[in-house]
Design a protein around this motif. Structure first.
Motif, PDB file in Angstrom:
ATOM      1  N   PHE A  66     -16.189  26.878  -3.961  1.00 24.67           N
ATOM      2  CA  PHE A  66     -15.661  27.720  -4.975  1.00 24.67           C
ATOM      3  C   PHE A  66     -16.227  26.851  -5.945  1.00 24.67           C
ATOM      4  N   PHE A  67     -15.170  25.260  -6.128  1.00 27.31           N
ATOM      5  CA  PHE A  67     -15.374  24.333  -7.600  1.00 27.31           C
ATOM      6  C   PHE A  67     -16.667  23.926  -8.037  1.00 27.31           C
ATOM      7  N   TYR A  68     -17.683  23.988  -7.513  1.00 27.42           N
ATOM      8  CA  TYR A  68     -18.996  24.150  -7.311  1.00 27.42           C
ATOM      9  C   TYR A  68     -20.381  25.594  -7.601  1.00 27.42           C
ATOM     10  N   GLY A  69     -19.621  26.582  -6.664  1.00 30.85           N
ATOM     11  CA  GLY A  69     -20.171  28.351  -6.451  1.00 30.85           C
ATOM     12  C   GLY A  69     -19.642  29.005  -7.238  1.00 30.85           C
ATOM     13  N   THR A  70     -19.143  29.025  -7.470  1.00 26.43           N
ATOM     14  CA  THR A  70     -17.660  30.557  -8.150  1.00 26.43           C
ATOM     15  C   THR A  70     -17.299  29.690  -9.417  1.00 26.43           C
ATOM     16  N   LEU A  71     -16.424  28.286  -9.277  1.00 25.82           N
ATOM     17  CA  LEU A  71     -15.661  28.435 -10.670  1.00 25.82           C
ATOM     18  C   LEU A  71     -16.886  28.185 -11.834  1.00 25.82           C
ATOM     19  N   PRO A  72     -18.064  27.691 -11.709  1.00 23.99           N
ATOM     20  CA  PRO A  72     -18.825  27.237 -12.494  1.00 23.99           C
ATOM     21  C   PRO A  72     -19.029  29.232 -13.260  1.00 23.99           C
ATOM     22  N   LEU A  73     -19.439  30.141 -12.467  1.00 18.82           N
ATOM     23  CA  LEU A  73     -19.235  30.883 -13.475  1.00 18.82           C
ATOM     24  C   LEU A  73     -18.603  32.310 -13.824  1.00 18.82           C
ATOM     25  N   VAL A  74     -16.519  31.407 -13.971  1.00 15.05           N
ATOM     26  CA  VAL A  74     -16.572  32.715 -14.055  1.00 15.05           C
ATOM     27  C   VAL A  74     -15.538  30.993 -15.492  1.00 15.05           C
ATOM     28  N   ALA A  75     -15.899  30.359 -15.164  1.00 13.71           N
ATOM     29  CA  ALA A  75     -14.866  28.892 -16.115  1.00 13.71           C
ATOM     30  C   ALA A  75     -14.988  29.488 -17.866  1.00 13.71           C
ATOM     31  N   SER A  76     -16.284  30.196 -18.299  1.00 13.97           N
ATOM     32  CA  SER A  76     -16.002  30.684 -19.257  1.00 13.97           C
ATOM     33  C   SER A  76     -15.322  31.504 -19.821  1.00 13.97           C
ATOM     34  N   GLN A  77     -15.347  32.546 -19.087  1.00  9.37           N
ATOM     35  CA  GLN A  77     -14.366  33.626 -19.074  1.00  9.37           C
ATOM     36  C   GLN A  77     -12.971  33.508 -18.140  1.00  9.37           C
ATOM     37  N   TRP A  78     -12.607  32.710 -17.353  1.00  4.56           N
ATOM     38  CA  TRP A  78     -11.112  31.988 -17.242  1.00  4.56           C
ATOM     39  C   TRP A  78     -10.641  31.677 -19.285  1.00  4.56           C
ATOM     40  N   LEU A  79     -11.191  30.764 -19.350  1.00  2.98           N
ATOM     41  CA  LEU A  79     -10.985  30.091 -21.190  1.00  2.98           C
ATOM     42  C   LEU A  79     -11.132  31.051 -22.008  1.00  2.98           C
ATOM     43  N   ALA A  80     -11.921  32.044 -21.806  1.00  5.54           N
ATOM     44  CA  ALA A  80     -11.672  33.055 -23.170  1.00  5.54           C
ATOM     45  C   ALA A  80     -10.231  33.315 -22.969  1.00  5.54           C
ATOM     46  N   THR A 117       2.921  35.408 -18.345  1.00  3.65           N
ATOM     47  CA  THR A 117       1.332  35.128 -18.450  1.00  3.65           C
ATOM     48  C   THR A 117       1.138  34.915 -17.301  1.00  3.65           C
ATOM     49  N   THR A 118       1.452  34.726 -16.226  1.00  2.00           N
ATOM     50  CA  THR A 118       1.212  34.238 -15.297  1.00  2.00           C
ATOM     51  C   THR A 118       0.739  35.546 -14.727  1.00  2.00           C
ATOM     52  N   GLY A 119       1.433  36.927 -14.967  1.00  2.00           N
ATOM     53  CA  GLY A 119       0.740  37.822 -14.354  1.00  2.00           C
ATOM     54  C   GLY A 119      -0.347  38.330 -14.826  1.00  2.00           C
ATOM     55  N   VAL A 120      -0.416  38.325 -16.611  1.00  2.00           N
ATOM     56  CA  VAL A 120      -1.746  38.975 -17.103  1.00  2.00           C
ATOM     57  C   VAL A 120      -2.604  37.959 -16.828  1.00  2.00           C
ATOM     58  N   LEU A 121      -2.873  36.606 -17.174  1.00  2.00           N
ATOM     59  CA  LEU A 121      -3.965  36.077 -16.441  1.00  2.00           C
ATOM     60  C   LEU A 121      -4.119  35.888 -14.922  1.00  2.00           C
ATOM     61  N   GLY A 122      -3.503  35.787 -14.315  1.00  2.00           N
ATOM     62  CA  GLY A 122      -3.132  35.530 -12.624  1.00  2.00           C
ATOM     63  C   GLY A 122      -4.726  37.226 -12.154  1.00  2.00           C
ATOM     64  N   ARG A 123      -4.257  38.739 -12.970  1.00  2.00           N
ATOM     65  CA  ARG A 123      -4.912  39.313 -13.179  1.00  2.00           C
ATOM     66  C   ARG A 123      -6.669  39.594 -13.899  1.00  2.00           C
ATOM     67  N   LEU A 124      -6.541  39.182 -14.478  1.00  2.00           N
ATOM     68  CA  LEU A 124      -7.585  38.823 -15.332  1.00  2.00           C
ATOM     69  C   LEU A 124      -8.134  37.901 -14.372  1.00  2.00           C
ATOM     70  N   PHE A 125      -8.034  37.113 -14.268  1.00  2.00           N
ATOM     71  CA  PHE A 125      -8.649  36.063 -13.398  1.00  2.00           C
ATOM     72  C   PHE A 125      -9.278  36.669 -12.345  1.00  2.00           C
ATOM     73  N   ALA A 126      -8.084  37.450 -11.366  1.00  2.00           N
ATOM     74  CA  ALA A 126      -8.669  37.865  -9.973  1.00  2.00           C
ATOM     75  C   ALA A 126     -10.354  38.769 -10.929  1.00  2.00           C
ATOM     76  N   GLU A 127      -9.641  39.621 -11.055  1.00  2.00           N
ATOM     77  CA  GLU A 127     -10.650  40.179 -11.584  1.00  2.00           C
ATOM     78  C   GLU A 127     -12.418  39.954 -12.071  1.00  2.00           C
ATOM     79  N   ALA A 128     -12.247  38.445 -13.095  1.00  2.00           N
ATOM     80  CA  ALA A 128     -13.415  37.925 -13.136  1.00  2.00           C
ATOM     81  C   ALA A 128     -13.984  37.718 -11.348  1.00  2.00           C
ATOM     82  N   LEU A 129     -12.917  37.073 -10.431  1.00  2.00           N
ATOM     83  CA  LEU A 129     -13.340  36.660  -9.776  1.00  2.00           C
ATOM     84  C   LEU A 129     -14.205  37.872  -8.422  1.00  2.00           C
ATOM     85  N   GLU A 130     -13.868  38.781  -8.745  1.00  2.00           N
ATOM     86  CA  GLU A 130     -14.371  40.408  -7.767  1.00  2.00           C
ATOM     87  C   GLU A 130     -15.990  40.756  -8.896  1.00  2.00           C
TER      88      GLU A 130
END
Length: 256
Positions: free
Chosen positions: A176-190, A142-155
């Motif tokens: 990162f915590f205040y400028g990037t994470l809020p933009l990807v948090a919902s996608q990462w959670l999903a 799952t680390t391999g799967v989520l890491g790839r999905l998280f990276a694509e969301a960041l890109e």
């Protein structure tokens, strides 16, 4: 143009049909035997052995314990994978240079290219039988799967908010915590919840290779030809999957 498209489509369909026919011929599958009278009688007799399920208090207690074990395996493995996957997603998204990006993507590709059952077999050999091996196996894949999905969301995340914070003198971690994470948090959670749903099912299967949970109980019941007990375990798997699907959908709606 239309003629070319239709010819190409017909050619593709012909290739698929040829591949299917070649597969049947290579595997030598006697499909006709499935529809014979004796096969139908044997199938009905086989299904009847699973009913009624074993609802004795002692066995239900074992099923309940195995269900909690399966749930714990899926939760811990998904949480570990989400944390490690997030750490690997940062370099995999190219935020720490080309070399770090290539190294992180290689690790993620390696982790997810090995199926969960193979990881479970390896972890059972390394760590012994039980839920610890199942947790490690699911966490690695799952680390391999989520890491790839998280990276694509960041890109795909606009860099302007984080760059503005860095330009204002904010540390990289704060940006990162205040400028990037809020933009990807919902996608990462999903993504994390979706993988949790899948890990519930996989955790129930990994017991067949000694990784604990409902799968181990199901394997034990089937190996002793206790079909009624196996039926109870299967029903418990179904109930748990439905409950987790509902909980995951509620969490996604609450986070939206």
């Amino acid at each position: 143009m239309r003629a070319g498209v239709s010819v190409g489509a017909l050619f593709a369909v012909a290739l698929v049909l040829a591949a299917v026919g070649a597969s049947f011929a290579y595997l030598d599958m006697p499909l006709g035997a499935l529809f014979s009278g004796s096969a139908v009688d044997e199938a009905v007799s086989f299904v009847k052995r699973f009913f009624p399920p074993d609802l004795s208090p002692d066995f239900l207690a074992k099923v309940g314990f195995a269900t909690l074990e399966t749930l714990a395996i899926s939760l811990l493995s998904t949480l570990l994978a989400a944390l490690v996957g997030a750490l690997l997603a940062l370099p995999a998204a190219g935020r720490h240079g080309v070399a770090a990006r290539m190294g992180a993507r290689f690790i993620l590709n390696l982790l997810r290219s090995v199926p969960e059952l193979v990881w479970a077999t390896l972890m059972v050999l390394a760590a012994g039988l039980g839920p610890f091996a199942g947790t490690l196996a699911l966490a690695l894949h799952t680390t391999g799967v989520l890491g790839r999905l998280f990276a694509e969301a960041l890109e795909n995340t606009p860099p302007a908010p984080a760059e503005a914070l860095v330009g204002g003198g904010a540390p990289a971690l704060a940006s990162f915590f205040y400028g990037t994470l809020p933009l990807v948090a919902s996608q990462w959670l999903a993504y994390g919840l979706y993988r949790w749903e899948m890990n519930i099912r996989m955790a129930a299967i990994l017991g067949f290779v000694g990784a604990g949970g409902l799968g181990a109980l199901l394997y034990y019941s089937l190996s002793l030809f206790h079909e009624a007990q196996a039926s109870t375990v299967i029903l418990a798997m179904l109930a748990m999957a439905i409950a987790v699907d509902g909980a995951s959908a509620w969490l996604r709606r609450a986070a939206a």
